[in-house]
Design an enzyme around this catalytic site. Structure first.
Site, PDB file in Angstrom:
ATOM      1  N   LEU A 122       0.812  -1.215   0.000  1.00  0.00           N
ATOM      2  CA  LEU A 122       0.000   0.000   0.000  1.00  0.00           C
ATOM      3  C   LEU A 122       0.848   1.269   0.000  1.00  0.00           C
ATOM      4  O   LEU A 122       1.859   1.361   0.695  1.00  0.00           O
ATOM      5  CB  LEU A 122      -0.908   0.003   1.232  1.00  0.00           C
ATOM      6  CG  LEU A 122      -1.833  -1.212   1.347  1.00  0.00           C
ATOM      7  CD1 LEU A 122      -2.664  -1.117   2.621  1.00  0.00           C
ATOM      8  CD2 LEU A 122      -2.732  -1.344   0.128  1.00  0.00           C
ATOM      9  N   SER A 126       2.723   3.771  -7.601  1.00  0.00           N
ATOM     10  CA  SER A 126       2.386   2.412  -8.028  1.00  0.00           C
ATOM     11  C   SER A 126       3.213   1.445  -7.188  1.00  0.00           C
ATOM     12  O   SER A 126       4.375   1.733  -6.872  1.00  0.00           O
ATOM     13  CB  SER A 126       2.751   2.235  -9.510  1.00  0.00           C
ATOM     14  OG  SER A 126       2.846   0.854  -9.823  1.00  0.00           O
ATOM     15  N   SER A 127       2.616   0.327  -6.851  1.00  0.00           N
ATOM     16  CA  SER A 127       3.372  -0.673  -6.084  1.00  0.00           C
ATOM     17  C   SER A 127       4.581  -1.129  -6.886  1.00  0.00           C
ATOM     18  O   SER A 127       5.593  -1.542  -6.330  1.00  0.00           O
ATOM     19  CB  SER A 127       2.484  -1.873  -5.767  1.00  0.00           C
ATOM     20  OG  SER A 127       1.310  -1.421  -5.145  1.00  0.00           O
ATOM     21  N   GLY A 178      -1.618   6.323  -2.692  1.00  0.00           N
ATOM     22  CA  GLY A 178      -2.731   6.175  -3.633  1.00  0.00           C
ATOM     23  C   GLY A 178      -3.824   5.304  -3.019  1.00  0.00           C
ATOM     24  O   GLY A 178      -5.000   5.684  -2.979  1.00  0.00           O
ATOM     25  N   HIS A 179      -3.424   4.137  -2.491  1.00  0.00           N
ATOM     26  CA  HIS A 179      -4.413   3.267  -1.844  1.00  0.00           C
ATOM     27  C   HIS A 179      -5.022   3.965  -0.623  1.00  0.00           C
ATOM     28  O   HIS A 179      -6.229   3.900  -0.387  1.00  0.00           O
ATOM     29  CB  HIS A 179      -3.761   1.978  -1.343  1.00  0.00           C
ATOM     30  CG  HIS A 179      -3.117   1.149  -2.410  1.00  0.00           C
ATOM     31  ND1 HIS A 179      -1.752   1.024  -2.535  1.00  0.00           N
ATOM     32  CD2 HIS A 179      -3.657   0.391  -3.389  1.00  0.00           C
ATOM     33  CE1 HIS A 179      -1.478   0.213  -3.533  1.00  0.00           C
ATOM     34  NE2 HIS A 179      -2.609  -0.180  -4.086  1.00  0.00           N
ATOM     35  N   GLN A 231      -9.368  -0.115 -15.889  1.00  0.00           N
ATOM     36  CA  GLN A 231      -9.962  -0.973 -14.853  1.00  0.00           C
ATOM     37  C   GLN A 231     -11.252  -0.350 -14.322  1.00  0.00           C
ATOM     38  O   GLN A 231     -12.237  -1.047 -14.075  1.00  0.00           O
ATOM     39  CB  GLN A 231      -8.956  -1.173 -13.723  1.00  0.00           C
ATOM     40  CG  GLN A 231      -9.512  -1.843 -12.493  1.00  0.00           C
ATOM     41  CD  GLN A 231      -8.438  -2.255 -11.513  1.00  0.00           C
ATOM     42  OE1 GLN A 231      -7.788  -3.274 -11.692  1.00  0.00           O
ATOM     43  NE2 GLN A 231      -8.232  -1.471 -10.465  1.00  0.00           N
TER      44      GLN A 231
HETATM   45  O1  PAF Z   1      -6.132  -2.378  -8.802  1.00  0.00           O
HETATM   46  C1  PAF Z   1      -5.832  -3.410  -8.152  1.00  0.00           C
HETATM   47  O2  PAF Z   1      -5.032  -3.374  -7.213  1.00  0.00           O
HETATM   48  C2  PAF Z   1      -6.471  -4.729  -8.527  1.00  0.00           C
HETATM   49  O3  PAF Z   1      -6.652  -4.841  -9.896  1.00  0.00           O
HETATM   50  C3  PAF Z   1      -7.790  -4.995  -7.769  1.00  0.00           C
HETATM   51  C4  PAF Z   1      -8.860  -3.985  -8.131  1.00  0.00           C
HETATM   52  C5  PAF Z   1      -7.545  -4.963  -6.269  1.00  0.00           C
HETATM   53  C6  PAF Z   1      -8.327  -6.382  -8.134  1.00  0.00           C
HETATM   54  O4  PAF Z   1      -7.429  -7.386  -7.795  1.00  0.00           O
END
Ligand code: PAF
Length: 285
Positions: free
Chosen positions: A33, A185-186, A36-37, A153
């Site tokens: 994390l 980004s991770s 962003g998350h 996505q």
């Molecule tokens: O964006 C992500 O981290 C992944 O694609 C998600 C939405 C958690 C689904 O595994």
């Protein structure tokens, strides 16, 4: 903050939140994390009484040649960050918990999943849509939160939710960037210091596209030439795509006449990065 790893425990906790009349926000993640998350957690907490974060590195969305086994899994750090940020429940299932041996149902979202990422990662969105639907069902969330960085996505998830009548509001939150423009980004953790400097050309190229279009440029080809030149000047040669597309259909645009998605996917060394900007052109003079 409660941490559970079985679907039964998650359902029990959700039922208790529902009995207490709490609205439920879902933040699906694959862990590792970053801000962003955590901004998604903030957004959920601002709108929902109870926030569930899921941490699951979903094998179904990785192709055989991708980084599933190396994907970072700093679970201790992740839980500490979520505790500080005020998440109410974290769901950390195993692969077996999410995909039983006989698992045989998958979600294929169709047209919006095919171009861009879909063209380079053909089974990716089938994996994303399948796990997101499972998580939405388990959490019976009122709202679910996704970052704009994974723009396609967000379209795939919105399409699935509309097509399959899932009762949830999808919220898309702005991309969080480092001060120098790099989108969080991770996968940034894989970059060497030189690669990280090189990667800055991606956001620079997107900013230039935005400046050109808001400055009145309407010819997509001219903007794309400049975007590619910025990547080339930085020595980025492994480019999957550089596009200006309709942000609803993802169709390429040749003349820019309305909202436009500028998007890039490129490899820096062995790390594949994606980024995008949504551009609102200035009104015609
Ligand atoms: O964006 C992500 O981290 C992944 O694609 C998600 C939405 C958690 C689904 O595994």
């Amino acid at each position: 903050m409660e941490v559970v790893s079985t679907t039964g425990e998650l359902r029990t906790a959700v039922a208790a939140a529902r009995r207490a009349n709490k609205s439920v926000g879902l933040v699906p993640t694959m862990g590792a994390l970053h801000e962003g998350h955590l901004s998604l957690v903030d957004a959920s907490r601002a709108e929902c009484a109870w926030t569930v974060v899921t941490i699951f590195v979903n094998p179904l969305q990785f192709a055989a040649n991708e980084d599933l086994s190396n994907y970072p899994r700093p679970i201790g750090d992740d839980l500490a960050k979520l505790r500080l940020r005020g998440a109410d429940l974290v769901f950390t299932p195993t692969d077996d918990e999410m995909y039983r041996i006989a698992h045989g149902t998958f979600v294929d979202v169709g047209v919006v999943a095919r171009p861009l990422e879909g063209a380079f990662r053909p089974s990716h969105f089938r994996g994303v849509a399948t796990i997101v639907l499972k998580l939405l069902n388990l959490a019976s969330a009122d709202r679910a939160y996704f970052g704009q960085k994974d723009f396609q996505q967000t379209l795939v998830v919105k399409r699935m939710v509309a097509d399959l009548n899932v009762s949830v509001e999808i919220r898309v939150c702005p991309t969080v960037r480092e001060a120098d423009g790099l989108a969080l980004s991770s996968r940034n953790a894989y970059l060497s210091p030189d690669e990280r400097r090189q990667a800055l050309a991606i956001s620079r190229s997107l900013r230039e596209a935005k400046a050109m279009v808001t400055g009145g440029e309407r010819n997509a080809a001219s903007v794309l030439v400049r975007m590619r030149a910025i990547l080339a000047e930085a020595g980025i040669t492994q480019i999957d795509y550089v596009v200006l597309a309709d942000p609803e259909t993802l169709e390429n645009q040749s003349k820019i006449s309305g909202p436009t998605l500028a998007a890039i996917a490129a490899r820096i060394g062995s790390t594949r990065l994606i980024d995008n900007e949504l551009i609102e052109p200035s009104p015609e003079p």
